[in-house]
Write an enzyme that holds these catalytic residues in place. Structure first.
Site, PDB file in Angstrom:
ATOM      1  N   ASP A 270      57.161  26.568  40.830  1.00  0.00           N
ATOM      2  CA  ASP A 270      55.927  27.257  40.753  1.00  0.00           C
ATOM      3  C   ASP A 270      55.066  26.183  39.993  1.00  0.00           C
ATOM      4  O   ASP A 270      55.537  25.433  39.297  1.00  0.00           O
ATOM      5  CB  ASP A 270      55.957  28.557  40.188  1.00  0.00           C
ATOM      6  CG  ASP A 270      54.678  29.422  40.572  1.00  0.00           C
ATOM      7  OD1 ASP A 270      53.459  28.828  40.975  1.00  0.00           O
ATOM      8  OD2 ASP A 270      54.549  30.550  40.529  1.00  0.00           O
ATOM      9  N   GLU A 616      42.268  42.899  38.701  1.00  0.00           N
ATOM     10  CA  GLU A 616      43.669  42.667  38.642  1.00  0.00           C
ATOM     11  C   GLU A 616      43.879  41.348  39.522  1.00  0.00           C
ATOM     12  O   GLU A 616      43.286  41.155  40.647  1.00  0.00           O
ATOM     13  CB  GLU A 616      44.444  43.839  39.272  1.00  0.00           C
ATOM     14  CG  GLU A 616      43.938  44.282  40.746  1.00  0.00           C
ATOM     15  CD  GLU A 616      44.937  45.119  41.695  1.00  0.00           C
ATOM     16  OE1 GLU A 616      45.970  45.580  40.897  1.00  0.00           O
ATOM     17  OE2 GLU A 616      44.489  45.498  42.601  1.00  0.00           O
TER      18      GLU A 616
END
Length: 870
Positions: A270, A616
């Site tokens: 990542d 979010e």
């Protein structure tokens, strides 16, 4: 264009590698097999060249005719972050709510075509090596949405391993294509493997789970995509697992991924994940140690930073061998060869994909289809829905009623046109009065009522702003200057800003003079990614210069009437989308009494609320009440919204609650008092049209919840606890507000004629037949769901588990026979050591439109039968 001295490099920018030095080397001979070609190519690279190819932004190797390539690209729900206009489908969690594997396959197929069109255009423009222009997509996100507070759960296919595996497999098959030699695009299963928040702790968190939970919940979807579906790539997660960073995990990366599952594809970290080894997890001394260990564990690409540049020194220092580097580089080039990047276009069907695929009519219609399919009807008391089309006045209000950001979700592209709920209803009712009011914010009832800032701002004798753009992040050097009427910008990464400056690694300065007039105060609001600062008369009043994803901030200026104030807004952008805005206005508290008076003559009120990707998402600087760092601290619908709906309901008018969200929201008051509730998720470019179709009966909803909607925060264990005890429908011992698999319809269905044997031998499969009938008056779709449980077993197992599903369409009065085949694995459980075992004894099987103990009123009945395993 800057003068390029290296002629070969210039040719590489202008022409594909296959047009240079053809047939000089065996790797350029397309008649040879890929293994031979890859081995030949890698054998010709120096150590430094090999390491350069292990960065996500891999430079060209001019002497061999190898073009630059960036591995980083996204296609979560349509091609993301490209400067070209593309089709945007519903967010991943919404596509999971369709329970439609065929639709998801088709969406991925269409997205791959658009991705090919983008890549081909980029190559033609000499931009083929830029980020978000490649064919290696870091999607799908198949993490289990174990806790509704996780902000990135919207990117997943929900909380159930079986559903996630099935939908993820359909996506990978659609994206990668079925050509026997070439990939249409390369999918990547992420984030491997035990990863689901909290977001603020993701760089330091150490996930600890039992072998049972690891193999029962966290690994099945990865196993399905890796072993059965042959996904091309895997991304390892930021967090640690059992005290080792996931990208350096002995168990995950070596024992399971490479040995047990025999994964041959490439693995990427990542982004900035290798830095976490030594900066955050503190498991390694420095970049060299971290990089060497990650490669030894099979992490082939480092994304985000340049820690892997230290691999040259690591080899020389004896921390790993050059042969270990070769293994990774060969995997990477194998993927590029399979994508046809080194072969003539006439041999690679996908390489000839035309630009006409971008936003084609078929793709746009499919975006509408999936938006419709994703909508979940949660409540419809007294047949409130569908509404009549001959109504005279309808009021559409709420923070999501006309919010384009919410319908697009995150990790998104930008379409040429999109439809909010307000616009969808307005288009549906051309002869009615359709009134729009924002009425309220997501978390409070005090709105910033925006003024026309541009009318009060001027510089050099012209209204607006002086804009200076710099081709770096530091506001350094000579800028490119232009005059702009307002300050409201959104760019996709790599999109042209001005001249040769593109929306990545650039900065800007905006200057104007604000005339106060008779005003005594004004509140300025700045929104921007990555960093910004606002100065008024030379004094810095807002500073978010050194922080990423700040979102918006405000500053209230007390003004002297008639006075002029110099405003300077400075901004820089690194990776990702570029967004900068300056607006101003005054705060006004929502007057519910006045609002009630305004809507008292309406035939219906549609309140569009919920939450938003503005609240979010991935590692965000958001700290509104109930939200923190991209996650939620409470799953309750913000109280301000509930209070507004109480006021609307008091008018006696029909109130319909349209909820947008990427996660489960607790709505106990609304579930009891509002007559009609639909969950529309983040529905993509056609979200508003789809909602309007459902509201007015032009589409009969059949979406199902891919996550449990709990009743309150008290239902949730500690967020950071990765144990599955009392989590998700499979282990939750309480009563949910709306369960996994729940969803209503405008018609009714009946299940009968269940056919299966009374017993089955261990180690064999089981065939199940069921007849489903539409017993209502209108056509509709039904999601048929098959669940298994092991009553009375002393071995740990889920309370119940989905093992089959099918979405079907039935005309009124029509019936259909469906067949499910359960494998021996479907009827097995996981033992304490993580191994699979098939139990002897009783298995309870149920088939219906919902879970066995959560009857849908429109699904009529659920058929159950207990069988014996002998």
């Amino acid at each position: 264009m800057k003068f390029i001295k290296n002629t070969t490099l210039l040719l590489l920018l202008l022409f594909p590698a296959r047009m240079l030095a053809q047939q000089q080397y065996p790797f350029q001979n397309y008649k040879l097999d890929f293994n031979t070609r890859v081995n030949d190519l890698v054998s010709r690279l120096t150590l430094e060249e090999k390491v350069s190819q292990m960065l996500n932004s891999s430079p060209a190797i001019a002497r061999l005719g190898i073009p630059a390539y960036d591995w980083w690209n996204e296609v979560l729900h349509g091609v993301a972050r490209t400067p070209f206009k593309v089709t945007v489908y519903p967010q991943a969690i919404a596509m999971a709510a369709t329970f439609d594997k065929k639709s998801l396959f088709q969406m991925a197929d269409y997205s791959a075509l658009e991705g090919r069109a983008v890549h081909n255009k980029a190559v033609e423009m000499g931009r083929g090596g830029e980020r978000y222009m490649g064919l290696t997509y870091w999607t799908p996100n198949i993490n289990i949405f174990r806790d509704p507070r996780w902000g990135r759960g919207q990117e997943t296919y929900g909380e159930d391993p079986f559903l996630t595996a099935a939908m993820g497999a359909s996506f990978v098959k659609g994206l990668q294509g079925d050509d026997p030699k070439y990939l249409k695009a390369a999918a990547c299963a992420k984030h491997y493997a035990v990863h689901s928040g909290p977001e603020p702790a993701r760089h330091v968190f150490d996930a600890k789970v039992s072998n049972y939970d690891l193999w029962d919940t966290y690994l099945p979807a990865f196993k399905k995509l890796i072993v059965d579906t042959k996904v091309e790539g895997v991304m390892c997660a930021y967090n640690a697992f059992e005290s080792q960073p996931c990208c350096g995990s002995d168990l995950l990366m070596v024992d399971i991924l490479r040995k047990q599952w025999n994964f041959k594809g490439y693995v990427t970290s990542d982004c900035w994940g290798i830095d976490d080894f030594f900066k955050n997890h503190k498991t390694h001394a420095d970049a060299e140690d971290a990089s060497a260990d990650a490669v030894i564990h099979g992490t082939d690409v480092e994304c985000g930073t340049d820690a892997y540049k230290s691999l040259v020194k690591a080899v020389k220092d004896g921390k790993l061998s050059e042969k270990q580097i070769d293994v990774s580089v060969k995997r990477l080039f194998m993927t590029r060869f399979k994508l046809g990047m080194f072969d003539p276009a006439e041999l690679v069907t996908y390489a000839r994909t035309p630009s006409a695929e971008l936003e084609s009519e078929a793709h746009q219609q499919h975006a509408l289809k999936m938006a419709r399919e994703s909508i979940v009807l949660l409540k419809n008391a007294d047949q409130t829905l569908p509404l009549k089309k001959n109504i005279q006045k309808i009021v559409v209000l709420g923070p999501n009623a006309d919010n384009e950001i919410s319908i697009l979700g995150n990790y998104n592209g930008i379409p040429s046109a999109l439809t909010t709920v307000f616009k969808g209803i307005k288009a549906k009712l051309p002869n009615a009065e359709v009134v729009y009011e924002k009425a309220i914010n997501f978390t409070n009832d005090t709105l910033l009522v925006y003024a026309d800032l541009a009318k009060r701002c001027a510089i050099d004798g012209k209204a607006g702003f002086k804009a200076e753009y710099f081709d770096n992040r530091e506001l350094a050097g000579a800028p490119v200057v232009r005059h702009e009427a307002d300050l409201l910008h959104n760019w996709q990464e790599g999109e042209p800003v001005i001249g040769t400056i593109k929306a990545r690694d650039f900065s800007a300065r905006y200057t104007t003079n604000y005339q106060a007039g008779e005003q005594t105060s004004i509140t300025f609001e700045v929104e921007g990614d990555d960093g910004y600062r606002l100065k008024i008369n030379g004094k810095e009043v807002l500073n978010a210069w050194s922080r990423n994803r700040w979102g918006s901030q405000q500053y209230k200026l007390i003004t002297d009437p008639g006075k002029s104030y110099e405003l300077v807004l400075e901004y820089w952008q690194g990776d990702g989308k570029a967004n900068v805005r300056l607006s101003a206005g005054r705060y006004e508290k929502t007057d519910i009494v006045a609002l009630q008076d305004k809507v008292k003559d309406a035939d219906a009120i549609v309140y569009v609320g919920g939450i938003s990707p503005q609240l979010e998402g991935e590692e965000m600087k958001v700290n509104y009440p109930g939200f923190n760092g991209g996650d939620r601290t409470s799953i309750m619908l913000p109280q301000a919204q509930t209070e507004l709906m109480k006021g609307l309901q008091a008018t006696g008018k029909k109130v319909i609650f349209v909820m947008m969200t990427g996660s489960a929201i607790a709505i106990p008051w609304e579930a009891k008092h509002i007559p009609a509730i639909i969950n529309a998720w983040y529905g993509g470019q056609a979200a508003g049209a789809a909602v309007a179709d459902v509201l007015f009966g032009d589409y009969n909803p059949a979406g199902r919840l891919p996550v449990t909607f709990y009743g309150s925060d008290q239902d949730l264990p500690d967020f950071s606890d990765y144990s599955m005890t009392n989590r998700t429908y499979r282990y939750f011992s309480g009563k949910p507000l709306y369960g996994f698999g729940y969803g209503l319809s405008y018609t009714r269905f009946k299940y009968d004629q269940l056919s299966l044997p009374a017993s089955v031998k261990r180690g064999t499969s089981l065939r199940v037949r069921i007849t489903v009938s539409n017993t209502g008056a209108v056509a509709g779709e039904e999601v048929v769901q098959l669940y298994l449980s092991h009553p009375g077993s002393k071995t740990k197992s889920p309370i119940k588990a989905l093992k089959g599903f099918e979405r079907i369409a039935l005309r009124a009065g029509e019936r259909r026979v469906l067949t499910f085949t359960l494998s021996k694995e479907d009827m097995s459980t996981i033992n304490a050591n993580g191994g699979m075992q098939q139990l002897s004894g009783k298995i309870m099987l149920s088939i219906g439109g919902s879970q066995p103990d959560e009857l849908n009123v429109t699904s009529g009945n659920i058929v159950k039968k207990q069988i014996s395993v002998i």
